[in-house]
Enzyme design. Structure first.
Site, short mmCIF file in Angstrom:
data_model
loop_
_atom_site.label_atom_id
_atom_site.label_comp_id
_atom_site.label_asym_id
_atom_site.label_seq_id
_atom_site.Cartn_x
_atom_site.Cartn_y
_atom_site.Cartn_z
N CYS A 121 -5.09 8.33 8.94
CA CYS A 121 -5.41 7.84 10.29
C CYS A 121 -5.07 8.90 11.34
CB CYS A 121 -4.60 6.58 10.60
SG CYS A 121 -5.12 5.16 9.63
N ARG A 172 -9.08 0.09 4.01
CA ARG A 172 -8.19 1.06 3.34
C ARG A 172 -6.84 0.42 3.03
NH1 ARG A 172 -6.71 5.27 6.87
NH2 ARG A 172 -5.19 5.39 5.23
N ARG A 224 -3.89 10.04 3.67
CA ARG A 224 -2.65 10.77 3.92
C ARG A 224 -1.86 10.99 2.63
NH1 ARG A 224 -0.81 14.16 7.37
NH2 ARG A 224 1.43 14.13 7.56
N ILE A 259 7.31 7.01 17.08
CA ILE A 259 7.04 7.74 15.83
C ILE A 259 5.76 8.59 15.94
CG2 ILE A 259 6.76 7.53 13.31
CD1 ILE A 259 9.38 6.25 14.13
N ASP A 300 3.95 0.62 12.17
CA ASP A 300 2.70 0.09 11.61
C ASP A 300 2.43 -1.35 12.06
OD1 ASP A 300 2.42 2.48 10.37
OD2 ASP A 300 2.73 1.76 8.33
N LYS A 347 0.83 -1.20 0.00
CA LYS A 347 0.00 0.00 0.00
C LYS A 347 0.87 1.26 0.00
CE LYS A 347 -2.38 2.43 3.77
NZ LYS A 347 -1.40 3.43 3.88
N ASN A 348 1.84 1.32 0.91
CA ASN A 348 2.58 2.58 1.06
C ASN A 348 3.53 2.87 -0.10
OD1 ASN A 348 1.18 3.13 3.34
ND2 ASN A 348 2.85 2.68 4.77
N ARG A 392 0.71 14.73 12.67
CA ARG A 392 1.05 14.51 11.26
C ARG A 392 1.26 15.80 10.46
NH1 ARG A 392 -1.66 9.01 9.11
NH2 ARG A 392 0.46 8.76 8.37
N PRO A 393 2.19 16.64 10.91
CA PRO A 393 2.46 17.87 10.15
C PRO A 393 3.13 17.56 8.81
CG PRO A 393 4.11 17.59 11.87
CD PRO A 393 3.10 16.48 12.06
N ILE A 394 3.14 18.57 7.90
CA ILE A 394 3.84 18.37 6.62
C ILE A 394 4.92 19.44 6.42
CG2 ILE A 394 1.97 17.10 5.48
CD1 ILE A 394 1.26 19.74 4.00
N ASP A 395 5.39 20.01 7.55
CA ASP A 395 6.37 21.09 7.46
C ASP A 395 7.64 20.68 6.71
OD1 ASP A 395 6.53 19.44 9.86
OD2 ASP A 395 8.28 20.64 10.39
C1 UD1 Z 1 4.41 6.81 6.47
C2 UD1 Z 1 3.42 5.68 6.32
C3 UD1 Z 1 2.84 5.30 7.68
C4 UD1 Z 1 3.95 5.01 8.68
C5 UD1 Z 1 4.97 6.13 8.71
C6 UD1 Z 1 6.17 5.80 9.57
C7 UD1 Z 1 2.55 6.14 4.12
C8 UD1 Z 1 1.39 6.56 3.29
N1 UD1 Z 1 2.37 6.13 5.45
O1 UD1 Z 1 3.66 7.91 6.97
O2 UD1 Z 1 2.05 4.12 7.49
O3 UD1 Z 1 3.38 4.87 9.97
O4 UD1 Z 1 5.44 6.42 7.39
O5 UD1 Z 1 6.77 4.63 9.14
O6 UD1 Z 1 3.58 5.77 3.60
N2 UD1 Z 1 6.91 14.53 10.56
C9 UD1 Z 1 7.05 15.87 10.83
N3 UD1 Z 1 6.97 16.74 9.78
C10 UD1 Z 1 6.77 16.32 8.50
C11 UD1 Z 1 6.64 14.94 8.24
C12 UD1 Z 1 6.70 14.07 9.31
O7 UD1 Z 1 7.23 16.28 11.98
O8 UD1 Z 1 6.71 17.17 7.59
C13 UD1 Z 1 6.97 13.56 11.70
C14 UD1 Z 1 5.63 12.84 11.91
O9 UD1 Z 1 4.76 13.60 12.71
C15 UD1 Z 1 6.09 11.56 12.56
C16 UD1 Z 1 7.45 11.28 11.90
O10 UD1 Z 1 7.87 12.52 11.34
O11 UD1 Z 1 6.28 11.75 13.93
C17 UD1 Z 1 7.44 10.24 10.81
O12 UD1 Z 1 6.49 10.59 9.84
P1 UD1 Z 1 6.59 10.14 8.31
O13 UD1 Z 1 7.74 9.19 8.16
O14 UD1 Z 1 6.55 11.35 7.47
O15 UD1 Z 1 5.23 9.34 8.13
P2 UD1 Z 1 4.27 9.39 6.90
O16 UD1 Z 1 5.05 9.51 5.64
O17 UD1 Z 1 3.14 10.31 7.14
#
Ligand code: UD1
Length: 417
Positions: free
Chosen positions: A116, A396, A92, A326, A304, A22-23, A121-124
């Site tokens: 979820c 999902r 996401r 995480i 996960d 999926k991912n 889950r920020p995107i900064d």
């Molecule tokens: C992906 C996976 C999710 C998995 C996660 C960690 C997908 C669609 N989802 O989620 O199933 O649980 O990896 O293995 O592939 N963070 C920030 N700022 C950002 C981005 C992330 O602070 O801009 C933090 C997050 O809050 C979290 C950590 O970084 O604490 C890891 O997040 P990230 O690896 O980005 O997870 P996703 O890509 O959302």
């Protein structure tokens, strides 16, 4: 609303074939728009997250053909329009359209992604990466406008090795002028799969799977054929289920090294496990030793799998600990496991599990995708009937979960209420 009913305590034997990841797929589909030609992706799982992404492709007037386990994406006539919130909030991974549209058109307009509820889950880090490449980001409420006159390669250090930010920056940088280096990049196998796909289209990416990824921008990406890797989280979930109630249960079509951290934990606990080149054969052991896990970025123990693994820990002798590093809100399954008879307490980011405890079926909720998987695992080992609501979360990410489990002897049904 769908509910799932499981009559537990049945031995599972036979073979479960693992679907495409999926991912990886949720990133490959947005990545496919970077070319103007046809991309064929096979081993695509039939899950609702893929339907949601196809809904976005449809909005963007991308031609999509789906056949069994494959998808052909042709963006020849696509239009770069704003992606409405009703699409972005479905999952996401909708955020990968930000990087892909920026990479292709130098402009993306879309809303904050859904997914979820397991943390803030920020995107900064994604946005900082786009800015480093020369984009400006405007944010009004939930709406993001990301645009650039020109994208130029840059050196980007990620404060956290984020999976999403690593892939999104790769998507934006693949057609940028010059060289982009992502340092402290995430190393998950899904990132390697996406980089391979982009390279198959003519991109020049090296280092995926290590903490330094180098992307040399190219002008043109062409048609390609690509295969999605097996889903290591789906595989891990069924292996855990095998440890709970399997009898020579074969989990097939997997890449065992992608789940090394899980397999070595299971061996340490005394699991009856045979590891083949592309399968695992597992049976329930009489007794399991307790153990501790801490979720980490790859190749550490995957967050996960933390939730389904906790179910197995309820069957171990003595005290086990699960530390989640995480996501700050990934213990929502615990109260439901306790309602089934588990003895788990939470302090800060650590859950302490006392075992073994007998689990007895009751009504529980799938609060998120992997919490849902944990409820399924618990229902299969519990005595009596477990009823799970919010099953949509499970669908999902798990292809044909009812069919796969039924085929190995589980008594499980889904019905619409
Ligand atoms: C992906 C996976 C999710 C998995 C996660 C960690 C997908 C669609 N989802 O989620 O199933 O649980 O990896 O293995 O592939 N963070 C920030 N700022 C950002 C981005 C992330 O602070 O801009 C933090 C997050 O809050 C979290 C950590 O970084 O604490 C890891 O997040 P990230 O690896 O980005 O997870 P996703 O890509 O959302």
């Amino acid at each position: 609303m769908k509910i799932m009913e499981i009559e537990g305590n049945h031995e599972l034997s036979g073979t479960i074939r693992i679907s495409g990841a999926k991912n990886a797929t949720v990133a490959l589909i947005p990545a496919a728009i970077l070319t103007d030609e046809e991309a064929t992706i096979c081993n695509v799982p039939e899950i609702t997250d893929i339907d949601a992404l196809c809904g976005i492709l449809d909005e963007l007037k991308v031609d999509v053909k789906r056949a069994s386990e494959s998808i052909i994406i042709n963006p020849k006539n696509m239009q770069n329009i704003e992606i409405a919130e009703k699409y972005s909030k479905k999952l996401r991974a909708s955020y990968y359209f930000m990087g892909a549209l920026l990479g292709k058109y130098k402009k993306a307009i879309m809303y904050f992604p859904g997914g979820c509820s397991i943390g803030a889950r920020p995107i900064d880090l994604h946005l900082k990466g786009f800015e480093a490449l020369g984009a400006t980001v405007t944010n009004e409420k939930n709406k993001y406008i990301v645009e650039a006159e020109e994208l130029k390669g840059a050196n980007i250090y990620l404060d956290i090795a984020s999976v999403g930010a690593t892939i999104n920056i790769m998507l934006a940088a693949v057609k940028a002028k010059g060289v982009t280096i992502i340092d402290n990049a995430a190393k998950e196998p899904e990132i390697v799969n996406v980089a391979t796909f982009l390279n198959n289209m003519g991109a020049k990416i090296t280092g995926a799977g290590t903490s330094t990824i180098r992307i040399e921008g190219v002008e043109h990406l062409h048609k390609c054929f690509h295969e999605v890797i097996p889903d290591r989280i789906e595989a891990g979930t069924y292996i855990i289920i095998g440890a709970l109630c399997g009898k020579n249960l074969k989990i097939d079509n997997i890449i065992p090294e992608h789940i090394d951290s899980l397999l070595s934990k299971l061996e340490e606990m005394g699991t009856d496990l045979q590891i083949g080149t592309d399968y695992v054969l597992i049976s329930k052991a009489n007794k399991y030793k307790s153990t501790n896990i801490k979720t980490l970025v790859y190749p550490g123990f995957p967050t996960d799998l933390q939730q389904p693994f906790t179910v197995l820990l309820t069957q171990c002798c003595g005290k086990s600990k699960v530390t989640e590093t995480i996501w700050e809100n990934r213990f929502m399954h615990i109260s439901y496991l306790n309602s089934l008879g588990a003895d788990i307490t939470i302090k800060n980011q650590t859950a302490t599990i006392m075992g073994p405890t007998k689990l007895t079926g009751t009504s529980v909720v799938a609060t998120d995708l992997r919490a849902g998987a944990a409820m399924v695992a618990a229902g299969l080992v519990a005595e009596g009937t477990t009823t799970i609501t919010n099953v949509e979360h499970i669908l999902r990410g798990y292809e044909q979960i009812v069919e796969k489990l039924t085929s190995v002897g589980a008594k499980i049904t889904i019905k619409e209420i």
